[in-house]
Design a protein around this motif. Structure first.
Motif, PDB file in Angstrom:
ATOM      1  N   LEU A   1       1.105  -0.699   0.034  1.00  0.00           N
ATOM      2  CA  LEU A   1      -0.126  -0.247   0.351  1.00  0.00           C
ATOM      3  C   LEU A   1       0.352   1.540   0.264  1.00  0.00           C
ATOM      4  O   LEU A   1       0.732   2.160  -1.107  1.00  0.00           O
ATOM      5  N   HIS A   2       1.702   1.505   0.875  1.00  0.00           N
ATOM      6  CA  HIS A   2       2.672   2.610   1.093  1.00  0.00           C
ATOM      7  C   HIS A   2       3.737   2.379  -0.315  1.00  0.00           C
ATOM      8  O   HIS A   2       3.799   3.967  -0.477  1.00  0.00           O
ATOM      9  N   LEU A   3       4.282   1.670  -0.649  1.00  0.00           N
ATOM     10  CA  LEU A   3       4.509   1.645  -2.049  1.00  0.00           C
ATOM     11  C   LEU A   3       3.217   2.650  -3.141  1.00  0.00           C
ATOM     12  O   LEU A   3       4.216   3.019  -4.111  1.00  0.00           O
ATOM     13  N   ALA A   4       2.193   1.933  -3.420  1.00  0.00           N
ATOM     14  CA  ALA A   4       1.673   2.130  -4.035  1.00  0.00           C
ATOM     15  C   ALA A   4       1.273   4.084  -4.547  1.00  0.00           C
ATOM     16  O   ALA A   4       0.715   4.817  -5.208  1.00  0.00           O
ATOM     17  N   ARG A   5       1.454   3.925  -2.701  1.00  0.00           N
ATOM     18  CA  ARG A   5       1.342   5.403  -2.990  1.00  0.00           C
ATOM     19  C   ARG A   5       2.244   6.227  -2.741  1.00  0.00           C
ATOM     20  O   ARG A   5       2.189   7.458  -2.533  1.00  0.00           O
ATOM     21  N   GLY A   6       3.353   5.547  -3.408  1.00  0.00           N
ATOM     22  CA  GLY A   6       4.430   6.594  -3.991  1.00  0.00           C
ATOM     23  C   GLY A   6       5.683   7.226  -2.310  1.00  0.00           C
ATOM     24  O   GLY A   6       6.359   7.671  -2.556  1.00  0.00           O
ATOM     25  N   TYR A   7       5.693   6.326  -1.418  1.00  0.00           N
ATOM     26  CA  TYR A   7       6.106   6.076  -0.404  1.00  0.00           C
ATOM     27  C   TYR A   7       7.260   5.203  -0.464  1.00  0.00           C
ATOM     28  O   TYR A   7       7.478   4.322  -0.673  1.00  0.00           O
ATOM     29  N   GLU A   8       8.355   5.852   0.492  1.00  0.00           N
ATOM     30  CA  GLU A   8       9.964   4.577   0.350  1.00  0.00           C
ATOM     31  C   GLU A   8       9.754   4.356   1.374  1.00  0.00           C
ATOM     32  O   GLU A   8       9.974   5.123   2.630  1.00  0.00           O
ATOM     33  N   LEU A   9      10.509   3.074   1.509  1.00  0.00           N
ATOM     34  CA  LEU A   9       9.801   2.925   3.055  1.00  0.00           C
ATOM     35  C   LEU A   9      12.099   2.300   3.651  1.00  0.00           C
ATOM     36  O   LEU A   9      12.981   2.693   2.694  1.00  0.00           O
ATOM     37  N   LEU A  10      11.785   3.041   4.227  1.00  0.00           N
ATOM     38  CA  LEU A  10      13.071   2.761   5.711  1.00  0.00           C
ATOM     39  C   LEU A  10      12.609   1.497   6.261  1.00  0.00           C
ATOM     40  O   LEU A  10      12.070   1.206   7.316  1.00  0.00           O
ATOM     41  N   TYR A  11      14.203   0.973   6.347  1.00  0.00           N
ATOM     42  CA  TYR A  11      14.475   0.105   7.875  1.00  0.00           C
ATOM     43  C   TYR A  11      15.594   0.988   8.701  1.00  0.00           C
ATOM     44  O   TYR A  11      17.169   0.396   7.952  1.00  0.00           O
ATOM     45  N   THR A  12      14.983   1.546   9.842  1.00  0.00           N
ATOM     46  CA  THR A  12      15.738   1.473  11.223  1.00  0.00           C
ATOM     47  C   THR A  12      16.798   0.228  12.056  1.00  0.00           C
ATOM     48  O   THR A  12      15.857  -0.176  12.170  1.00  0.00           O
ATOM     49  N   PRO A  13      17.332   0.279  12.435  1.00  0.00           N
ATOM     50  CA  PRO A  13      18.077  -0.456  13.616  1.00  0.00           C
ATOM     51  C   PRO A  13      17.407  -0.670  15.143  1.00  0.00           C
ATOM     52  O   PRO A  13      16.507   0.304  14.613  1.00  0.00           O
ATOM     53  N   HIS A  14      17.821  -1.614  15.609  1.00  0.00           N
ATOM     54  CA  HIS A  14      17.056  -1.673  16.871  1.00  0.00           C
ATOM     55  C   HIS A  14      17.388  -0.909  17.730  1.00  0.00           C
ATOM     56  O   HIS A  14      16.945  -1.354  18.968  1.00  0.00           O
ATOM     57  N   VAL A  15      18.686  -0.910  18.101  1.00  0.00           N
ATOM     58  CA  VAL A  15      19.968  -0.321  18.285  1.00  0.00           C
ATOM     59  C   VAL A  15      20.485   0.703  18.079  1.00  0.00           C
ATOM     60  O   VAL A  15      21.168   1.263  16.751  1.00  0.00           O
ATOM     61  N   ALA A  16      20.615   1.875  19.065  1.00  0.00           N
ATOM     62  CA  ALA A  16      21.871   2.606  18.975  1.00  0.00           C
ATOM     63  C   ALA A  16      22.683   3.424  19.741  1.00  0.00           C
ATOM     64  O   ALA A  16      22.442   2.636  21.215  1.00  0.00           O
TER      65      ALA A  16
END
Length: 102
Positions: A1-16
Motif C-alpha cells: 500500500l505504501h509503495l503504491a502511494r509513492g512512499y519509500e520504505l525505511l529500515y532503521t536499526p533496533h539499537v543505537a
C-alpha cells in the motif's frame, strides 16, 4: 500500500548508541519508559523506544530542496518500551510493538 502511494520504505536499526537518545531528548523525557542501556565493547547502546531520531538522521544525511517536499517515507518499525505496571495511559505495559510510521 505504501509503495503504491509513492512512499519509500525505511529500515532503521533496533539499537543505537545512547548519544542519539541524549541528543534527541528522548532519554531525558522518556528514560523511565526505556529499557536499561547495554554496555558493549566500551560503548553504551540503547534499544529504540521510537523511530523518529533515525528518520531525522536520514533526512539530515541528504540534500533536499523545498521542491522535494513532501518527502514520503514509511517504516514499519519495531520499538521497545518498558512501561511500569500501573501505567494508566496509552497501551498497558507495552514491551515491544511494531508501528506504522508513514
Amino acid at each position: 500500500l505504501h509503495l503504491a502511494r509513492g512512499y519509500e520504505l525505511l529500515y532503521t536499526p533496533h539499537v543505537a548508541k545512547i548519544d542519539l537518545w541524549k541528543t534527541s531528548g528522548h532519554l531525558d523525557f522518556y528514560g523511565e519508559n526505556m529499557f536499561d542501556s547495554m554496555l558493549i565493547e566500551d560503548e553504551t547502546y540503547q534499544l529504540k523506544p521510537m523511530n523518529c531520531p533515525f528518520h531525522v538522521q536520514t533526512y539530515a544525511d541528504g540534500f533536499y530542496s523545498y521542491k522535494d517536499l513532501p518527502i514520503r517515507w514509511a517504516e514499519l518499525g519495531t520499538v521497545y518500551r518498558y512501561e511500569r505496571s500501573g501505567t494508566m495511559h496509552g497501551l498497558f505495559r507495552v514491551r515491544g510493538f511494531t508501528q506504522d510510521d508513514a
